[in-house]
Each structure stands twice: as C-alpha cells, then as structure tokens.
Design an enzyme around this catalytic site. Structure first.
Site, PDB file in Angstrom:
ATOM      1  CG  ASN A   1     -10.065   7.450  -3.017  1.00  0.00           C
ATOM      2  OD1 ASN A   1      -9.382   6.970  -3.927  1.00  0.00           O
ATOM      3  ND2 ASN A   1      -9.560   7.809  -1.846  1.00  0.00           N
TER       4      ASN A   1
ATOM      5  CE  LYS B   1      -9.698   4.951   0.288  1.00  0.00           C
ATOM      6  NZ  LYS B   1      -9.768   4.817   1.736  1.00  0.00           N
TER       7      LYS B   1
ATOM      8  CG  HIS C   1      -7.239  10.063   0.832  1.00  0.00           C
ATOM      9  ND1 HIS C   1      -6.783   9.108   1.706  1.00  0.00           N
ATOM     10  CD2 HIS C   1      -8.570   9.863   0.710  1.00  0.00           C
ATOM     11  CE1 HIS C   1      -7.806   8.357   2.089  1.00  0.00           C
ATOM     12  NE2 HIS C   1      -8.897   8.791   1.506  1.00  0.00           N
TER      13      HIS C   1
ATOM     14  CD  GLU D   1     -12.081  11.383   2.934  1.00  0.00           C
ATOM     15  OE1 GLU D   1     -12.917  10.569   2.524  1.00  0.00           O
ATOM     16  OE2 GLU D   1     -10.876  11.312   2.675  1.00  0.00           O
TER      17      GLU D   1
ATOM     18  CB  SER E   1     -17.265   4.369   7.460  1.00  0.00           C
ATOM     19  OG  SER E   1     -15.973   3.838   7.720  1.00  0.00           O
TER      20      SER E   1
HETATM   21  P1  PGA Z   1     -14.106   4.681   3.292  1.00  0.00           P
HETATM   22  O1  PGA Z   1     -12.984   5.645   2.634  1.00  0.00           O
HETATM   23  O2  PGA Z   1     -15.413   5.109   2.672  1.00  0.00           O
HETATM   24  O3  PGA Z   1     -13.702   3.306   2.908  1.00  0.00           O
HETATM   25  O4  PGA Z   1     -14.071   4.936   4.754  1.00  0.00           O
HETATM   26  C1  PGA Z   1     -13.222   6.990   2.468  1.00  0.00           C
HETATM   27  C2  PGA Z   1     -12.013   7.628   1.866  1.00  0.00           C
HETATM   28  O5  PGA Z   1     -10.893   7.179   2.138  1.00  0.00           O
HETATM   29  O6  PGA Z   1     -12.114   8.608   1.109  1.00  0.00           O
END
Ligand code: PGA
Length: 249
Positions: free
Chosen positions: A9, A11, A94, A166, A212
């Site tokens: 993702n 973003k 999300h 998540e 993460s």
């Molecule tokens: P991150 O994000 O791996 O940076 O924690 C995960 C996500 O938002 O899907």
C-alpha cells in the site's frame, strides 16, 4: 487452497516518475514465486502502473473507491473507472480511511457491495485500536467490524474477498503484533468465518496481516498457519525491502 498474497500500500507516496522507477526495480529483481504480488499506487498513477506491469505477474490495486456508480461527487473515483483501466482489486476500509475520512462499517458495506457488483476483488482492512486491546475488547471489535461490513454477503461473494487484519496500534509505528498475537487473531477470524459461512469459505479466504511488517520480522509473522500474507506500508516503498517480504514465505 488459499493464496499467499503480499500487497504494497503505497499510500500518498511516489509521483509518476517514482512509480515507474519503483515498479521497474520490483520487476527486475523479483524472483519466481507463488506468492501474489500486489501494488497499490495512488489513483493518478494507476494507469501508468497497469501499463508498466502488463504480463509481469504483478497485480495493481486501488487504495480506495467511492460506493456510487457515478455522479456529482467531486474528487471521487468509481468502480467502473477502475475496471476500465484494468484495475480489478481495491483496498477498502484502511484504518487511515476510517480515521481521517470517517469511513464507517456501514459505508464500507456499501463500498464492498459496489466493488463486488463490478466483479472486483476487495482487500478488506480492519483492526482494533490500542485502547480496545488494553481493555481486552479486541476480539469483539474485530467481530463487529466484520459483521457490520461483510456478513451480509452471500457465500459465493467470498471468492472475491481478501481480509487484512491491521491492528491500528501497529500501523506505521514500528510496533508489530507478536507472531503469537497475529496467529491468535487470525485464527479467531477464520473460526468466526467458519461459524457464519462454513468450512470451505473459512479455509479459502486469505487473511493478511498488516502493521509494520519489515524484512526482519516477515518470516516469523508469515510462519503462522493462519497468516496468508501481508499488507505492507512503509516497507513497500523500497523494492529490496518489499521483495524480501514477498520472499519471506
Ligand atoms: P506499515 O503500514 O507497514 O507502514 O505499518 C501498513 C498499512 O498501513 O497497511
């Protein structure tokens, strides 16, 4: 048998040139693998991503979508706009959409319906906040999120649903659920699906973990029997890290 999926993702990162460069590097360095690779760049770069990954074994997904077929919704994107450029997978729910754009389970139920109507596959995200876990309410929260957004679906709809658990407290924080916490929740989710939809749906639905995930913890997280892949934020922005996670299976 359910699929292993690792989805990036992106973003609100990567402009057009950076999108092309990152995809080029992923394509060049990726190894033959049975894990499905999904990338979700921002809307403006989806067509570029589709064109640049054609025939390369990479799925391009959108990060969001509006629930209406079309109309006066300034700034929004419809399902048919996505499918018209061959984007057939969409991330919905999300935690950033929920927190910053006030998306509720009821709204998400609508979005899911629209996506499925257009034969799209949905990567449905959900997860508890830290305060829920602190008061031992995390299983209830997860159950209600799934019930309110997905449990109106027919059994047959589930072939187009991928779940992404998540925990909000683990997203972008550098903190991850321990492999045991991830397995415990994934198992809970699969058991819940089993109760509502039966064995076959529960066995076949891929449940991804997000929050993460990094090259150095992916193997341990993915080694759990009910973890079928990952939804990756930060670490998806570097080809090497992303591919290390893909190869962690
Ligand atoms: P991150 O994000 O791996 O940076 O924690 C995960 C996500 O938002 O899907």
């Amino acid at each position: 048998m359910r699929k292993h999926i690792v989805a990036g993702n992106w973003k609100m990162h990567k402009n057009n040139q950076e999108t092309i460069a990152l995809l080029e590097e992923i394509i060049e360095k990726k190894e033959a693998n049975t894990t499905e690779i999904v990338v979700a760049p921002t809307f403006v770069n989806l067509l570029t991503a589709v064109e640049n990954t054609k025939g390369k074994g990479i799925t391009v997904a959108a990060q969001n979508m509006h629930q209406a077929e079309g109309g006066a919704f300034t700034g929004e994107i419809s399902a048919s706009m996505l499918t018209s450029i061959d984007v057939k997978t969409v991330i919905l729910g999300h935690s950033e959409r929920r927190a910053y754009f006030h998306e509720t389970d009821a709204l998400l139920a609508n979005k899911v319906d629209t996506a499925l109507k257009h034969n799209m596959r949905v990567i449905f995200c959900f997860g508890e906040e830290l305060k829920d876990r602190q008061i031992d309410n995390h299983f209830k929260v997860i159950e209600y999120q799934l019930r309110d957004a997905l449990f109106h679906l027919e059994k047959s709809d589930w072939s187009n649903i991928v779940l992404a658990y998540e925990p909000v407290w683990a997203i972008g924080t550098g903190e991850t659920a321990s492999p045991a916490q991830a397995q415990e929740m994934h198992k809970f989710i699969r058991t819940l699906i089993d109760k509502v939809y039966g064995h076959e749906v529960a066995d076949n639905v891929s449940i991804l973990y997000g929050g993460s995930v990094k090259p150095d913890n992916a193997k341990e997280i993915f080694s759990n029997p009910d973890v079928d892949g990952g939804l990756i934020g930060g670490a998806a922005l570097k080809a090497e890290d992303f591919l290390a996670i893909v190869n962690a299976f």
